[in-house]
Scaffold this motif. Structure first.
Motif, PDB file in Angstrom:
ATOM      1  N   TYR A 117       0.843  -1.185   0.000  1.00 40.06           N
ATOM      2  CA  TYR A 117       0.000   0.000   0.000  1.00 40.06           C
ATOM      3  C   TYR A 117       0.882   1.240   0.000  1.00 40.06           C
TER       4      TYR A 117
ATOM      5  N   PHE B  46       4.696   7.203   2.029  1.00 43.43           N
ATOM      6  CA  PHE B  46       4.916   6.183   3.062  1.00 43.43           C
ATOM      7  C   PHE B  46       4.415   4.872   2.477  1.00 43.43           C
TER       8      PHE B  46
ATOM      9  N   LEU C 112       3.651   0.818   2.776  1.00 48.73           N
ATOM     10  CA  LEU C 112       3.305  -0.175   3.780  1.00 48.73           C
ATOM     11  C   LEU C 112       3.132  -1.541   3.139  1.00 48.73           C
TER      12      LEU C 112
ATOM     13  N   PHE D 100       0.124  -5.080   9.166  1.00 53.33           N
ATOM     14  CA  PHE D 100       1.070  -4.214   8.473  1.00 53.33           C
ATOM     15  C   PHE D 100       2.471  -4.307   9.053  1.00 53.33           C
ATOM     16  N   GLY D 101       3.448  -4.113   8.174  1.00 53.60           N
ATOM     17  CA  GLY D 101       4.809  -3.878   8.615  1.00 53.60           C
ATOM     18  C   GLY D 101       4.957  -2.458   9.122  1.00 53.60           C
TER      19      GLY D 101
END
Lengths: 113, 112
Positions: free
Chosen positions: A35, A88, A90, A104-105
């Motif tokens: 994402y 950003f 993800l 999520f990481g």
């Protein structure tokens, strides 16, 4: 501990360069996702993979590429064709589809300099 | 029309009060609903998921789902300063089991 590891956490890219973001999970999840998040916007799906050696475009795949050669790994390459890559990023995973919860990481910040 | 809509906030509540967050979605066939909390500069972490109409409680958090009206809400009781974050609503897309639609998030600030 089980989880999703993304690296690097911060990355700077020069104009015209390709960069690759790493994502590794040890949750034994079949599905993995990438994402992108921009300020004030919801998460947008770039690519997803249901199973090893298979991946599908998400909503904003242009300028990105992925591979899924191992169950644990789903790297994302941001190519020079992506005109506005600062964001950003993800990585996430789930057991199967999103009817199952996705996790999520920690994310990777990419900045174009 | 956006697939998932949330009030952007900021929503400011005093410590100990109830914070109420709302989310509406456009696809009547959606079946899975998720609330994530995201601290500034960090990744989203799952708070709750809900699949059935009604309320689901987990500690100080309650998710409420009304499929007929196409909204899902999150209540945070006894709000704490540590609850200050952006809360993301996510909804599955019936056309593809691997795709979630995310709202832009509601920013909550809890005043001590």
């Amino acid at each position: 501990d089980g989880g999703i590891t993304q690296s690097p956490k911060y990355l700077f890219r020069k104009e015209g360069q390709n960069v690759t973001l790493s994502c590794e999970q040890n949750l034994n999840h079949d599905a993995m996702y990438w994402y992108r998040q921009d300020p004030g916007q919801g998460l947008r799906l770039i690519y997803y993979s249901q199973i090893v050696n298979d991946f599908q475009k998400g909503d904003i795949a242009e300028g990105y590429s992925v591979s899924r050669e191992k169950k644990e790994s789903f790297p994302l390459t941001v190519t020079s064709a992506q005109k506005n890559p600062t964001a950003f990023y993800l990585c996430a995973s789930s057991m199967t589809g999103t009817g199952n919860t996705i996790y999520f990481g920690e994310g990777s910040w990419l900045t174009v300099v | 029309q956006k697939e998932v809509e949330q009030n952007s906030g900021p929503l400011s509540v005093p410590e100990g009060a109830i914070a109420s967050l709302n989310c509406t979605y456009s696809d009547r066939g959606s079946q899975s609903f998720f609330w994530y909390r995201q601290y500034s500069g960090k990744s989203p972490e799952l708070i709750m998921f809900i699949y059935s109409n009604g309320d689901k409680e987990d500690g100080r958090f309650t998710a409420q789902l009304n499929k007929a009206s196409q909204y899902v809400s999150l209540l945070i009781r006894d709000s704490q300063p540590s609850d200050s974050a952006t809360y993301l609503c996510a909804v599955n897309r019936p056309s593809n089991d691997y795709k979630l639609s995310f709202g832009a998030g509601t920013t909550v600030t809890v005043r001590a």
